[in-house]
Each structure stands twice: as C-alpha cells, then as structure tokens.
Design a protein around this motif. Structure first.
Motif, PDB file in Angstrom:
ATOM      1  N   PHE A   1     -30.055 -19.929 -31.807  1.00  0.00           N
ATOM      2  CA  PHE A   1     -29.802 -20.300 -33.200  1.00  0.00           C
ATOM      3  C   PHE A   1     -30.090 -19.184 -34.206  1.00  0.00           C
ATOM      4  O   PHE A   1     -29.790 -19.342 -35.383  1.00  0.00           O
ATOM      5  CB  PHE A   1     -30.627 -21.538 -33.568  1.00  0.00           C
ATOM      6  CG  PHE A   1     -30.244 -22.762 -32.791  1.00  0.00           C
ATOM      7  CD1 PHE A   1     -29.071 -23.425 -33.063  1.00  0.00           C
ATOM      8  CD2 PHE A   1     -31.048 -23.229 -31.774  1.00  0.00           C
ATOM      9  CE1 PHE A   1     -28.703 -24.551 -32.350  1.00  0.00           C
ATOM     10  CE2 PHE A   1     -30.695 -24.350 -31.045  1.00  0.00           C
ATOM     11  CZ  PHE A   1     -29.514 -25.017 -31.329  1.00  0.00           C
ATOM     12  N   ILE A   2     -30.691 -18.049 -33.742  1.00  0.00           N
ATOM     13  CA  ILE A   2     -31.014 -16.985 -34.695  1.00  0.00           C
ATOM     14  C   ILE A   2     -30.449 -15.639 -34.246  1.00  0.00           C
ATOM     15  O   ILE A   2     -29.653 -15.016 -34.957  1.00  0.00           O
ATOM     16  CB  ILE A   2     -32.542 -16.878 -34.903  1.00  0.00           C
ATOM     17  CG1 ILE A   2     -33.120 -18.203 -35.417  1.00  0.00           C
ATOM     18  CG2 ILE A   2     -32.870 -15.750 -35.879  1.00  0.00           C
ATOM     19  CD1 ILE A   2     -34.624 -18.187 -35.585  1.00  0.00           C
TER      20      ILE A   2
ATOM     21  N   ARG B   1     -26.316 -14.823 -33.544  1.00  0.00           N
ATOM     22  CA  ARG B   1     -25.482 -15.369 -34.601  1.00  0.00           C
ATOM     23  C   ARG B   1     -24.915 -14.220 -35.422  1.00  0.00           C
ATOM     24  O   ARG B   1     -25.563 -13.167 -35.570  1.00  0.00           O
ATOM     25  CB  ARG B   1     -26.294 -16.287 -35.507  1.00  0.00           C
ATOM     26  CG  ARG B   1     -26.760 -17.566 -34.834  1.00  0.00           C
ATOM     27  CD  ARG B   1     -25.628 -18.569 -34.724  1.00  0.00           C
ATOM     28  NE  ARG B   1     -26.034 -19.777 -34.011  1.00  0.00           N
ATOM     29  CZ  ARG B   1     -25.293 -20.854 -33.902  1.00  0.00           C
ATOM     30  NH1 ARG B   1     -24.079 -20.857 -34.441  1.00  0.00           N
ATOM     31  NH2 ARG B   1     -25.710 -21.907 -33.230  1.00  0.00           N
TER      32      ARG B   1
ATOM     33  N   ALA C   1     -29.297 -17.511 -40.511  1.00  0.00           N
ATOM     34  CA  ALA C   1     -29.842 -18.358 -39.448  1.00  0.00           C
ATOM     35  C   ALA C   1     -31.369 -18.359 -39.466  1.00  0.00           C
ATOM     36  O   ALA C   1     -32.009 -19.398 -39.256  1.00  0.00           O
ATOM     37  CB  ALA C   1     -29.324 -17.873 -38.091  1.00  0.00           C
TER      38      ALA C   1
END
Length: 499
Positions: A220-221, A224, A230
């Motif tokens: 998720f970070i 990306r 994010a």
C-alpha cells in the motif's frame, strides 16, 4: 675540517622518555576499559546499600543484601545483552544515533519495569518452583544460586558477543537449583510447559506479525506510483495501531480490581488508536511537504514512528524482563519476611527499582557493542523494515507480559527479523504488483530490456543470513541446560559452605 656541532641530547635518554610515553598511553588505554566495570561495581555497592536501608532491622538482612547484589549483577547483564534487541533495529536503520538509543531505552526500561513489571515477577518468583513444598531456608538458597548462575552465564555470553535469552537463563537456573536442592517434585511442570510453549510460539508470532506489517507497507505504500500520497494515508494508520495497542496494554497493567471488561479495554485502545491516527495525519502531512516521490523520502516519514516503537518495545521489555533479575530476589524477600510490603504477591517497589535501574545502567555501560551486532549483521534494515520488526516485537512482548508469561525478547525480535527477511524473499519472487511496478518504471526510464525482477542476483540480495539462524537455535538449546547445571552446582557449593 669544520667543527661538528655539539650533540646536546642523549639518545638513550630520549629512547627512555619515548618508552615512558608509550607506557602512559597504554595505561590510559587499559584504564579506559576498566571504567565501565568500575562503574558497575559502584552500582552493585549502591544496590546493596539501597536494600540495606529497607531491611537492616529485619530478619535475614545479610541474606537479602547479598541477594540484592546478585539481582543487580543480573540486571546489569540483562542490560548489556538483552536490551540490544529493543533499539538495535532502529540504530541499524540509522533512524537514531547510538547515544539517542541508549538514553531512550534506559528511560523506558525503567518506566516499564516499575509500572508494569509485577505480573511476570510473580511467575518467576513463585510459579516455577512450588514454594509450599520447599522449606523457606532452602528456597532462599535456591533463588540465590539461580541468580548467580544465570548472571554468570549471560556475562560469559556477552563477553563472547552472543545475544542469548536472559529469560531462558533464569528459568533454567531456577529449575536446576530447585532440582539440585530438593529433586524434581516441587517443580511446577505444567507452568514450565506453558512457558516453553510460549518460547516456541512467540518467535513465530513475532515473525508472522512483522511479515504482515511489511506486506501492508510494501503493497500500500512502497510499490505505488505516488508513494507520498500513499504514505500520508497509511503511516498514520500504523501510528494509530502502535498507540492503540500500547494504551490497551497500559489499561490491563494499571487496573487492579478487574473493573474493566475485555470489551471495555478494546474500546479504550480503539479510541486511543483513533486519536493517534488523527495526530499522525497532521504530523505526516507536515513531514511530507516538499518530499520527492522516492523511497528515501519514505525513510524520513518512518523515522519518528520507528523511534516511538523502539521506546514502546523498551517499555514492554522492562515490564517483561525485569522479572529475570528481581523475581528470585522478590521470592527471597517474601520468604524471609524482610519487607513489610512483601506479604502479598506483588513485589516491593524497591525490588523493582533495583532491577529497572540495573538494566538501564548495564545498557549504558556495556550495550553499544551488541547493539551494533543486532542492528547490522543479521539483515540489512531500513526504517520501514525496522519499524515492522520493532512494532511486531513490541506487540508480541506486550501480549505475553499481560498474560504473565516470561518470553524471550531476544527470540521474538530475531523471529521478527527473519519473518521480515523471508517475506521479502517470497515477495520478491512472487509479487505480481512488485514485478509490474519494476517493469513499468523501467519502461518509463526508457530501458530497452529491463532486468527480470526474479533473477538470481535480485533474489540473493534479499536473503537473510542463515548462519545466524543456527547460532540462535544453538544458543536457545544450550542456555537452559547450561544455566540449570551451573545453578545446581552453585547451590551445592553454597549449601556446603553456608548451610
């Protein structure tokens, strides 16, 4: 023939003066190495004086003062060997300097031991060996022998640069001294099975939690397109998780009358986590202003959360591992009635203080060497990976401490490191998101034939050093029987000399 200039100096004298200078330099070098042991001896003397103030007019005061000295010696060794796991990851990730790590760990170790260290102390002092089946005088000598054996073993391990489990050492020593004194009958083997199962499951749990956190960070970070956006969304979530878990733990430790149900404790932790999430959003937004869309920028955003999680782990370690130093001392104090506040199950405050201060002093005097070992030599860490390791270890130790289980912080931390490393290997080989991200970036940089993300070279870079795994397993296997055998021998010597 011109006259030669007169030689006014004597070369022999100059050589002798040079020798004296070298001797002075060598003396300074040697005495510098003796400063830390000298300060350690001073602390032992202060611990004996501190204990004497409380028990000088009580029965068996001499025995209690001697036990206080051994407990302080044990605490010094815990600080030198075991506390390195709390801040080693943060130092290895260069999120804090060695001096900052020492100060933060020392402060939070004291707070954790004095505020939340009572439950595990009761396990060490009265649950491993059934105090009802052992004569009071024999129990005191059992605990004295256990303290000396465990402290000597950990001291040897620290000298050999081997981070071992201080919990394994003291539990093994209590069992060995107990069996050597009265045989295997008084040993509470059911409690030992519970403790041993926690030793096995807690490193696995730490590794699973750390891998899960790293999966969140990578998915998720890191991988990306807009990393900063994010991070603004997810780093506050991680901060909220840390604060919520810590709050729940504090409520469990501080309520004494079972006034709160599990649901109430969960709600309080959730509320604190939401407040931490809100504060984290404000903090991360300010930190992220002007940062480039690069992984190096993410390291800046994770720096403060990593330092905070290291402080939390130090608190949890102080709550759990102070029992290794003062559990036997608490048993002796309660056994001989040497303290007016030792009648109940809770250890006296002055006993906890000896352990808490001893751990911090041992860390400050002898900790830096093993901090470098743990932080640099197991695997390569950056702030994101180190945050996952430290937060996972903290949560695992917090859960174990709230259940009164004396787990090994060393093995949980190492289990978390291996969990992070093995997950990185798996993620590198199998993550479709990562492979697509790498190829997309390669195309944007106009590289004709981007490197296959699954090549041998890429996989090799992410390997954890397997040799440390075998070293840790060997230390795990050896520590309990070695400390048990040493404690039994020390008990027999003490019995022959003093009883």
């Amino acid at each position: 023939m011109p006259d030669r200039p007169a030689i006014l100096t004597k070369r022999t004298l100059d050589k002798d003066l040079d020798k004296l200078t070298h001797v002075e330099d060598a003396t300074k070098f040697v005495t510098r190495k003796l400063v830390a042991p000298g300060l350690g001896l001073i602390f032992l003397g202060l611990a004996m004086l501190f204990a004497g103030v409380y028990v000088f007019d009580r029965p068996s005061a001499v025995l209690v003062v001697a036990a206080a000295a051994l407990a302080a010696y044990m605490a010094l060794n815990i600080g030198a060997n075991d506390v390195t796991n709390n801040v080693g990851a943060a130092v290895g990730a260069r999120a804090m300097t060695m001096g900052q790590a020492l100060v933060i760990a020392a402060i939070f170790e004291v707070l954790g031991a004095t505020i939340a260290g009572g439950d595990v102390v009761k396990t060490i002092s009265s649950s491993i060996v059934d105090t009802v089946q052992v004569p009071p005088a024999t129990l005191s000598w059992i605990m004295m022998a256990a303290l000396m054996a465990a402290a000597l073993w950990i001291n040897l391990a620290t000298w050999l640069n081997a981070p071992v489990s201080t919990t394994h050492a003291i539990v093994g020593a209590v069992i060995g001294a107990g069996v050597g004194a009265v045989g295997p009958e008084p040993v509470n083997w059911r409690v030992m099975i519970e403790i041993t199962s926690a030793w096995v499951t807690s490193p696995l749990l730490g590794g699973v939690i750390a891998a899960g956190l790293l999966f969140l960070v990578k998915t998720f970070i890191i991988y990306r397109d807009d990393k900063i956006a994010a991070a603004r969304r997810w780093v506050p979530v991680l901060i909220g998780m840390m604060i919520g878990g810590f709050t729940s733990y504090m409520v469990v430790q501080l309520e004494t009358a079972n006034e709160f149900s599990s649901l109430t404790i969960f709600v309080l932790g959730l509320a604190a986590g939401c407040l931490g999430w809100f504060g984290g959003r404000v903090f991360v937004r300010r930190q992220a202003a002007g940062l480039e869309n690069r992984n190096s920028s993410l390291r800046i955003l994770f720096q403060i959360p990593l330092i905070s999680s290291a402080a939390l782990l130090s608190f949890a370690h102080g709550a759990n591992d102070v029992s290794n130093a003062v559990g036997p001392l608490s048993a002796i104090v309660r056994n001989v009635g040497a303290s007016p506040d030792a009648a109940g199950d809770n250890p006296p405050v002055w006993v906890l203080l000896i352990g808490a201060l001893g751990i911090s002093v041992g860390l400050l005097l002898f900790g830096p060497r093993l901090i470098r070992l743990v932080g640099d030599q197991i695997t390569k860490l950056n702030p994101m990976r180190a945050y996952c390791v430290v937060l996972s270890t903290a949560f695992t130790v917090i859960v174990a401490s709230s259940l009164g289980l004396p787990v090994s912080t060393t093995h949980i931390a190492v289990g978390a490191v291996f969990g992070v490393g093995f997950f990185r290997e798996w993620y590198t080989r199998h993550s479709k998101r990562r492979i697509a991200y790498v190829r997309r970036k390669a195309e944007s940089w106009a590289i004709d034939e981007p490197e296959d993300p699954n090549t041998h070279e890429v996989r090799r870079r992410y390997l954890v050093r397997r040799s440390h795994f075998m070293t840790i397993i060997a230390a795990w296997v050896i520590t309990v029987p070695a400390s048990a055998a040493l404690a039994a021998m020390i008990y027999w010597v003490m019995f022959a000399l003093f009883v």
